[in-house]
Motif scaffolding. Sequence first.
Motif, PDB file in Angstrom:
ATOM      1  N   ILE A 115      42.204  37.846  40.259  1.00 54.79           N
ATOM      2  CA  ILE A 115      42.545  37.314  38.781  1.00 54.79           C
ATOM      3  C   ILE A 115      42.538  38.552  37.834  1.00 54.79           C
ATOM      4  N   ALA A 116      42.199  39.626  38.036  1.00 56.84           N
ATOM      5  CA  ALA A 116      42.375  40.867  37.413  1.00 56.84           C
ATOM      6  C   ALA A 116      43.661  41.347  37.591  1.00 56.84           C
ATOM      7  N   CYS A 117      44.009  41.623  38.836  1.00 53.72           N
ATOM      8  CA  CYS A 117      45.502  41.739  39.170  1.00 53.72           C
ATOM      9  C   CYS A 117      46.417  40.904  38.593  1.00 53.72           C
ATOM     10  N   ARG A 118      46.133  39.620  38.670  1.00 56.87           N
ATOM     11  CA  ARG A 118      46.863  38.559  38.328  1.00 56.87           C
ATOM     12  C   ARG A 118      47.308  38.867  36.620  1.00 56.87           C
ATOM     13  N   VAL A 119      46.190  39.019  35.902  1.00 56.77           N
ATOM     14  CA  VAL A 119      46.083  39.183  34.446  1.00 56.77           C
ATOM     15  C   VAL A 119      46.974  40.527  34.178  1.00 56.77           C
ATOM     16  N   ALA A 120      46.718  41.542  34.859  1.00 51.08           N
ATOM     17  CA  ALA A 120      47.286  42.713  34.486  1.00 51.08           C
ATOM     18  C   ALA A 120      49.088  42.609  34.805  1.00 51.08           C
TER      19      ALA A 120
END
Length: 668
Positions: free
Chosen positions: A13-18
């Motif tokens: 999810i952090a990769c997705r938001v980034a």
Amino acid sequence: MFRKILIANRGEIACRVAATARRLGVRTVAVYSDADAQARHVQACDEAVAIGGAAPRDSYLRWQRILEAARASGAEAVHPGYGFLSENEDFAQACAEAGLVFIGPPPAAIRSMGSKSAAKALMAEAGVPLVPGYHGADNDPARLAAEAARIGYPVLIKASAGGGGKGMRRVDRAEDFAAALTSCQREAQASFGDAQVLVERYVLKPRHIEIQVFADGHGHCIHLGERDCSVQRRHQKVLEESPAPGLGAARRAEMGAAAVAAARAVGYVGAGTVEFIAEEVGDGELRFYFMEMNTRLQVEHPVTEAVTGLDLVEWQLRVAAGEPLPLAQAQVRQHGHAIEARLCAENPEAGFLPASGRLVVARWPEHVAFRHDERLPRVDGGFGEGDTITPWYDSMIAKLIVWGEDRAHALARLDAALAATHLVGPANNVAFLRRVVASRSFAEADLDTALIEREHAALFEAPPLALHWAAAAVVADALAAEQAAQDADPWSRRDGWRLHGGARRRFELEIGGQRHVAQVQRQHGGETALEIGASRWPLAARALGAARHEIVLGDERVVLAVYRDGDKRVVFAPAGSVQITLHDPIVHAGDHAGETGRLSAPMPGKLVALLVEAGQAVRRGQPLAVMEAMKMEHTIVAPRDGVVLALPYRPGDAVAEGAELLRLSGDA
């Protein structure tokens, strides 16, 4: 739009938001624990700040430290992802007091929906249907037992502050209620800091259908259709799809309206999910009941993105920045069918026990990351080849999402994508997911939350890959490795040539706990044959590179992949995959000496409870201890009758994988 945001989470999810933020020209700040210093989400962001130790309570749950990181980095907003602090009203309030925008709902909305009991009372006032049950504040065990008897068994005990299947137990008999309640409350306290529970009637063939809602700060609130998340294990989702099969247009509109009413009742802003339990009441008609509202983005949001063509993370950022919703309800369009599979480090054959360790191989199908492209599968992942999956966090490795013109098309694409996904290292559920997708119940959309139990024979008892193909793969890999070691020196040749007669080699294989012997016979003329017992096949093999081999066995030809992990070989073929252990009787002599009577930790974690004492006689199947790992409890049971001889650890101790938790005598 914001100039810089901090992502208070990890993993995919952090990769997705980034990725979405970068597309919008927004800079991102990652936070990371000691265990995540080299993690993918750290590399995906523009900046990164260390926030503490590996345990979540020492890092990702330390919201004061996260706020310090946001202020020091100059971030204007905080995206909480899902899990950890995403539904923590105190954190949302602290962000506001620190002058930071919390990219999520107002604290009051989180508070209203954070308690299942309070949320159900609020939904009753709003006219949203509820499952019959007890949602009161009195949690005296006698009162809860009496309410369960009034409701009628089976019942479901649920953590009031819970989610993700934690703090949840089905109880079928009154005599099992007390033990289930204790376990449920202990897990709820450990996971959410709140042992409060509620009790509801257990719907016998429930479907889990949820509605994606979105609201802005200008009074607009819409829904983006539904997702069916009925396929679950341990009350956690395995496969999710949109639209929900068999849901008629009238009922879809009714559920969407109820979800919007629920969101409006709490003054909601941002992305949220209203979850319903549905049951058939005759002629295929579904009756639905409000279950809970998740006041955050959901793991399964990509299937909604796939059928609507929308980027829900972009919507989150725009709404949090004060913009109105981009679309009105009448403008929302859905096309095709999408399915998401959660790829997890776990062992389905061992009760979905979480696994950890290094990803020796991580090969994905040709894919597009984070953005919908109807031609290719989508992979949302926080791990890659060479990364280590630790026992500190959730077991999910990645999500695989496919889209098709209809459900049949999506199913075919999902099976092909899973077949092309090669993961080696920790135990994982990819092969299991292929079996679920191929099962009669899932293929025919006969869905409910007990599907995995109902299809047990097809999912757990089916052979993984035919023995002769598994053996041929191991042989082909060994021969290719030996040929690669040859050079111009004739004495380096490994072709099995003998002065008199042919050569014969023995391979001792272990598959699923069973030993098999395969022999390869190589003749002077170059002919090779595979023998297993009384069966014999002519064998030809050719290395194709990148671990791939073309094998001709008798009249059949197949291309498969073989990967090495120590003395293990993992084979991926169109018909399925299998893990094989190669046994060398000399190398492994004495490995198991002196192991009788020993009960070891199946994975690294924390010992939560000891249920027996030294000197106590126990019976086969009796619970002995409870461990916590990857945010779930696991009960260790006695493998036979015996007497407890030793208890080396105490509750609260951290234990390594393989550590001896207790020792049993051979006889009671």
